[in-house]
Scaffold this motif. Structure first.
Motif, PDB file in Angstrom:
ATOM      1  N   GLN A 366      46.956 -39.355   0.804  1.00 20.17           N
ATOM      2  CA  GLN A 366      45.704 -38.438   0.891  1.00 20.17           C
ATOM      3  C   GLN A 366      45.518 -38.340   2.457  1.00 20.17           C
ATOM      4  OE1 GLN A 366      43.960 -37.635  -1.833  1.00 20.17           O
ATOM      5  NE2 GLN A 366      45.284 -38.522  -3.173  1.00 20.17           N
ATOM      6  N   GLY A 367      45.523 -36.959   2.783  1.00 23.74           N
ATOM      7  CA  GLY A 367      45.394 -36.439   4.283  1.00 23.74           C
ATOM      8  C   GLY A 367      46.525 -36.351   4.940  1.00 23.74           C
ATOM      9  N   GLY A 368      47.594 -36.952   4.619  1.00 28.94           N
ATOM     10  CA  GLY A 368      48.770 -36.699   5.152  1.00 28.94           C
ATOM     11  C   GLY A 368      48.955 -37.149   6.593  1.00 28.94           C
ATOM     12  N   MET A 369      49.072 -36.503   7.736  1.00 29.32           N
ATOM     13  CA  MET A 369      49.392 -36.707   8.996  1.00 29.32           C
ATOM     14  C   MET A 369      47.918 -36.942   9.754  1.00 29.32           C
ATOM     15  SD  MET A 369      52.486 -37.020  10.055  1.00 29.32           S
ATOM     16  CE  MET A 369      52.359 -36.904  11.922  1.00 29.32           C
ATOM     17  N   PHE A 370      47.131 -36.132   9.434  1.00 27.17           N
ATOM     18  CA  PHE A 370      45.640 -36.353  10.007  1.00 27.17           C
ATOM     19  C   PHE A 370      45.203 -37.636   9.798  1.00 27.17           C
ATOM     20  CE2 PHE A 370      41.126 -35.336  10.703  1.00 27.17           C
ATOM     21  CZ  PHE A 370      41.466 -34.620  11.918  1.00 27.17           C
ATOM     22  N   ALA A 371      45.420 -38.182   8.283  1.00 31.19           N
ATOM     23  CA  ALA A 371      44.653 -39.523   8.074  1.00 31.19           C
ATOM     24  C   ALA A 371      45.540 -40.653   8.602  1.00 31.19           C
ATOM     25  CB  ALA A 371      44.712 -39.330   6.453  1.00 31.19           C
ATOM     26  N   ALA A 372      46.833 -40.171   8.884  1.00 30.47           N
ATOM     27  CA  ALA A 372      47.735 -41.123   9.504  1.00 30.47           C
ATOM     28  C   ALA A 372      47.265 -41.215  11.020  1.00 30.47           C
ATOM     29  CB  ALA A 372      49.191 -41.041   9.343  1.00 30.47           C
ATOM     30  N   LEU A 373      46.857 -40.160  11.737  1.00 30.68           N
ATOM     31  CA  LEU A 373      46.527 -40.396  13.116  1.00 30.68           C
ATOM     32  C   LEU A 373      45.351 -41.122  13.182  1.00 30.68           C
ATOM     33  CD1 LEU A 373      46.973 -39.141  15.963  1.00 30.68           C
ATOM     34  CD2 LEU A 373      45.322 -37.248  15.396  1.00 30.68           C
ATOM     35  N   TYR A 374      44.231 -41.081  12.226  1.00 27.52           N
ATOM     36  CA  TYR A 374      43.145 -41.632  12.365  1.00 27.52           C
ATOM     37  C   TYR A 374      43.231 -43.149  12.015  1.00 27.52           C
ATOM     38  CZ  TYR A 374      40.054 -38.004  13.865  1.00 27.52           C
ATOM     39  OH  TYR A 374      39.623 -37.120  14.529  1.00 27.52           O
ATOM     40  N   GLY A 375      43.979 -43.373  10.936  1.00 25.27           N
ATOM     41  CA  GLY A 375      44.152 -44.827  10.336  1.00 25.27           C
ATOM     42  C   GLY A 375      45.013 -45.683  11.086  1.00 25.27           C
ATOM     43  N   PHE A 376      45.812 -45.275  11.937  1.00 25.31           N
ATOM     44  CA  PHE A 376      46.625 -46.095  12.760  1.00 25.31           C
ATOM     45  C   PHE A 376      46.841 -46.067  14.069  1.00 25.31           C
ATOM     46  CE2 PHE A 376      49.752 -44.902   8.849  1.00 25.31           C
ATOM     47  CZ  PHE A 376      49.557 -46.326   8.237  1.00 25.31           C
ATOM     48  N   HIS A 377      46.018 -45.077  14.808  1.00 22.52           N
ATOM     49  CA  HIS A 377      45.785 -44.795  16.262  1.00 22.52           C
ATOM     50  C   HIS A 377      44.770 -44.493  16.857  1.00 22.52           C
ATOM     51  CE1 HIS A 377      50.299 -44.656  16.082  1.00 22.52           C
ATOM     52  NE2 HIS A 377      50.290 -43.739  15.405  1.00 22.52           N
ATOM     53  N   MET A 378      43.530 -44.923  15.732  1.00 26.70           N
ATOM     54  CA  MET A 378      42.124 -44.752  16.083  1.00 26.70           C
ATOM     55  C   MET A 378      41.860 -45.509  17.474  1.00 26.70           C
ATOM     56  SD  MET A 378      39.153 -43.485  15.563  1.00 26.70           S
ATOM     57  CE  MET A 378      38.867 -42.976  14.051  1.00 26.70           C
ATOM     58  N   ARG A 379      42.497 -46.483  17.545  1.00 27.47           N
ATOM     59  CA  ARG A 379      41.954 -47.616  18.793  1.00 27.47           C
ATOM     60  C   ARG A 379      42.850 -47.626  19.777  1.00 27.47           C
ATOM     61  NH1 ARG A 379      40.609 -53.327  15.481  1.00 27.47           N
ATOM     62  NH2 ARG A 379      38.944 -52.529  14.149  1.00 27.47           N
ATOM     63  N   ASP A 380      44.089 -46.893  19.700  1.00 23.36           N
ATOM     64  CA  ASP A 380      45.179 -47.018  20.817  1.00 23.36           C
ATOM     65  C   ASP A 380      45.453 -45.592  21.309  1.00 23.36           C
ATOM     66  OD1 ASP A 380      46.488 -45.958  18.646  1.00 23.36           O
ATOM     67  OD2 ASP A 380      47.996 -47.383  18.797  1.00 23.36           O
ATOM     68  N   THR A 381      44.346 -44.552  20.986  1.00 22.93           N
ATOM     69  CA  THR A 381      44.425 -43.293  21.197  1.00 22.93           C
ATOM     70  C   THR A 381      43.077 -42.814  21.965  1.00 22.93           C
ATOM     71  OG1 THR A 381      46.038 -42.850  19.579  1.00 22.93           O
ATOM     72  CG2 THR A 381      45.015 -40.849  20.901  1.00 22.93           C
ATOM     73  N   SER A 382      42.867 -42.310  22.763  1.00 19.29           N
ATOM     74  CA  SER A 382      41.807 -41.869  23.758  1.00 19.29           C
ATOM     75  C   SER A 382      40.916 -41.086  22.735  1.00 19.29           C
ATOM     76  CB  SER A 382      42.048 -40.959  25.201  1.00 19.29           C
ATOM     77  OG  SER A 382      42.629 -39.822  24.632  1.00 19.29           O
ATOM     78  N   ARG A 383      39.466 -41.160  22.991  1.00 23.14           N
ATOM     79  CA  ARG A 383      38.787 -40.297  22.165  1.00 23.14           C
ATOM     80  C   ARG A 383      38.882 -38.956  22.605  1.00 23.14           C
ATOM     81  NH1 ARG A 383      33.006 -42.814  23.845  1.00 23.14           N
ATOM     82  NH2 ARG A 383      32.365 -40.858  22.518  1.00 23.14           N
ATOM     83  N   LEU A 384      39.283 -38.626  23.583  1.00 23.36           N
ATOM     84  CA  LEU A 384      39.382 -37.127  24.155  1.00 23.36           C
ATOM     85  C   LEU A 384      40.524 -36.491  23.095  1.00 23.36           C
ATOM     86  CD1 LEU A 384      38.806 -34.808  25.847  1.00 23.36           C
ATOM     87  CD2 LEU A 384      40.681 -35.356  27.593  1.00 23.36           C
ATOM     88  N   VAL A 385      41.447 -37.094  23.064  1.00 29.67           N
ATOM     89  CA  VAL A 385      42.770 -36.542  22.238  1.00 29.67           C
ATOM     90  C   VAL A 385      42.350 -36.587  20.858  1.00 29.67           C
ATOM     91  CG1 VAL A 385      45.140 -37.101  21.528  1.00 29.67           C
ATOM     92  CG2 VAL A 385      44.408 -37.322  23.722  1.00 29.67           C
ATOM     93  N   LEU A 386      41.782 -37.530  20.321  1.00 34.43           N
ATOM     94  CA  LEU A 386      41.380 -37.487  18.800  1.00 34.43           C
ATOM     95  C   LEU A 386      40.231 -36.401  18.704  1.00 34.43           C
ATOM     96  CD1 LEU A 386      41.135 -41.481  18.097  1.00 34.43           C
ATOM     97  CD2 LEU A 386      42.767 -39.652  17.373  1.00 34.43           C
ATOM     98  N   GLY A 387      39.269 -36.349  19.454  1.00 32.05           N
ATOM     99  CA  GLY A 387      38.229 -35.389  19.282  1.00 32.05           C
ATOM    100  C   GLY A 387      38.865 -33.876  19.320  1.00 32.05           C
TER     101      GLY A 387
END
Length: 524
Positions: A366-387
């Motif tokens: 459900q959500g594919g790559m976008f869900a994976a980005l948030y599910g697995f890298h929410m804490r080790d990726t900067s808020r700027l990149v995620l935002g």
């Protein structure tokens, strides 16, 4: 004048009369011109642009072609055949403006070719594995690029001067009006209306994520509910939808294309940069039952087919270009397609391959790559990149809504123009487009799980992309029987129809067997 033997050789005028003045053409000259001019007006079947054949009073006819369109073919070479649009087309959003070019075509094609469908591509790989996943994706890309070429060539006929400005018009001319409604109307409506509903779901959910990222963990502001975020996105889409025609949203499509490339690049670069997750497995998922495994593979193929869509917009995009015999619209259109699909390949292939390499079987369904980005890298990726990735997704969804909604806007306004024989006033156009957008909002809130059946919907819409163009080419161009073109189109068209039937059956079976989270009026 006395009758002589010479009178038997010299053609006499049909109606006896006085001698013709020397400044006028002799009667014999007129009799030679008349067979080339048909004093009647005919409208082509299939809904294409009209061909009007008139008998001019002089040997040099005066063109009545609207200024925004250049007629196909020389009037002299075509025996005074004057090509013009159906008068209604001058009032409709798709054909209202004819000053498009290769750059506009590239913007529109790129914006519609990359989108939410690209994010689910890696989900198909766990069922297919590395080898077959890459092979199937490559074959699907080449196949849809070939059928795209066929549609670009079929848009206009230099022999007859006909331009098919909408996919359904070309279907009508090929299969007949009744059969085309049965075969193509629902897939085309889904590819326009269904995509707009999915874009509201994606845009609203991503807007919520963007707010949470910007606000931070310590934010005390009361967050909006998912339905409210859907409404915020829909209101923004309604404002943008007031741009009058397809050419006027070229800048919107450019922004959408840039943001699509941006978020695809951010997602796969971050995924690859962070490395593979621990205990990643690339072994193809297999069920204990052979039948279920077979249907899982077909469902994965449906996801790939769902990613390579957008053919229902190609004829509409090409219709925004001027065309004449020396400079047919298919030349700049194909140039724009080549540019856009080069960039599309540079986005989709790294996204699918890099995503599967990073997550393997752990890729969220459900959500594919976008869900994976948030599910697995929410804490080790900067808020700027995620935002930034979230913001790009929202902007791209807003821009894509405009181009996918334009065929629906065109159809609604055509109902008015056919009845009242005039263009829809600006206030009525604004009301119709707002009603359409809020209708999509209602469906997004009522059926928020639409994206969960991507494989099934990919099978339903597959013939529009991979099969129908082949049969259209066979019917209209009539290649020599048993020639290479004849065989290629018959094989691809037949395989496309059979594959569509199998994908629909597989999608239905997978939904029945595994189930989906049905949450009517409960968007997450």
């Amino acid at each position: 004048m006395s009758e002589t033997g010479g009178d038997e050789i010299t053609p006499a005028p049909i109606t006896p009369g006085p001698p013709m003045p020397p400044t006028e053409d002799p009667p014999a000259s007129k009799s030679r011109v008349q067979p080339l001019l048909i004093p009647a007006s005919t409208t082509t079947t299939g809904g294409g642009d009209q061909i009007t054949l008139k008998t001019p009073k002089t040997l040099t006819p005066k063109s009545r072609t609207p200024r925004f369109m250049t007629p196909i073919g020389s009037p002299v070479r075509r025996a005074f055949h004057l090509t013009r649009l159906d008068p209604q087309d001058a009032w409709l959003p798709i054909t209202e403006s004819r000053n498009g070019n290769a750059y506009y075509a590239a913007f529109h094609t790129l914006c519609s070719g990359i989108g939410i469908q690209s994010l689910v591509l890696p989900v198909a790989f766990p069922y297919l594995g590395w080898t077959w996943g890459v092979i199937c994706m490559t074959l699907a890309f080449i196949w849809q690029l070939y059928t795209l070429y066929l549609l670009v060539q079929l848009h206009e006929s230099p022999e007859t001067g006909i331009r098919y400005c909408r996919y359904i018009q070309l279907c009508n001319a090929t299969f007949g009006e009744k059969l085309s409604k049965f075969l193509a109307l629902f897939p085309i409506l889904y590819l326009s209306g269904g995509t707009c509903v999915a874009l509201i779901v994606l845009g609203g959910a991503t807007s919520k994520s963007f707010f949470q990222i910007v606000c931070g963990a310590t934010c005390t502001a009361r967050p909006l509910t998912p339905a409210e975020w859907y409404l915020v996105f829909t209101c923004a889409a309604v404002i943008l939808s007031q741009l009058p025609n397809l050419n006027s949203i070229a800048g919107v499509s450019l922004v959408g294309a840039i943001t699509a490339i941006g978020y695809c690049t951010i997602i796969w670069v971050v995924s690859v940069d962070k490395g593979r997750l621990p205990h990643v497995s690339y072994d193809p998922l297999k069920s204990n039952k052979n039948l279920i495994h077979f249907f899982d593979i077909l469902n994965a193929l449906g996801m790939i087919a769902f990613a390579f869509r957008g053919h229902n917009l190609i004829l509409e995009i090409q219709a925004t270009m001027p065309s004449n015999e020396k400079h047919p619209s298919r030349v700049p259109m194909w140039r724009g397609v080549q540019i856009s699909y080069t960039l599309i390949a540079m986005c989709l292939f790294p996204l699918a391959i890099g995503g599967y390499w990073a997550y393997g079987q752990m890729i969220p369904h459900q959500g594919g790559m976008f869900a994976a980005l948030y599910g697995f890298h929410m804490r080790d990726t900067s808020r700027l990149v995620l935002g930034l990735a979230s913001l790009f997704v929202v902007i791209n969804a807003l821009c894509s809504f405009q181009i996918y909604g334009m065929p629906m806007f065109d159809e609604m306004e055509s109902q008015y123009t056919r009845r009242f024989k005039k263009a829809a006033p600006w206030w009525l156009r604004a009301i119709m487009r707002a009603m359409y957008a809020y209708g999509c909002y209602f469906l997004a809130v009522a059926v928020p799980f639409l994206g969960s059946i991507a494989g099934l919907l990919g099978g339903i819409s597959l013939p529009v992309t991979l099969a129908y163009p082949c049969f259209m080419w066979l019917k209209i161009k009539k290649p020599k029987k048993y020639s290479l073109s004849w065989w290629v189109n018959w094989v691809l068209g037949t395989v496309g129809i059979l594959l569509s039937i199998l994908l629909i059956a597989a999608g239905v079976y997978v939904i029945i067997d595994t189930g989906i989270t049905v949450s009517f009026f409960k968007p997450q």
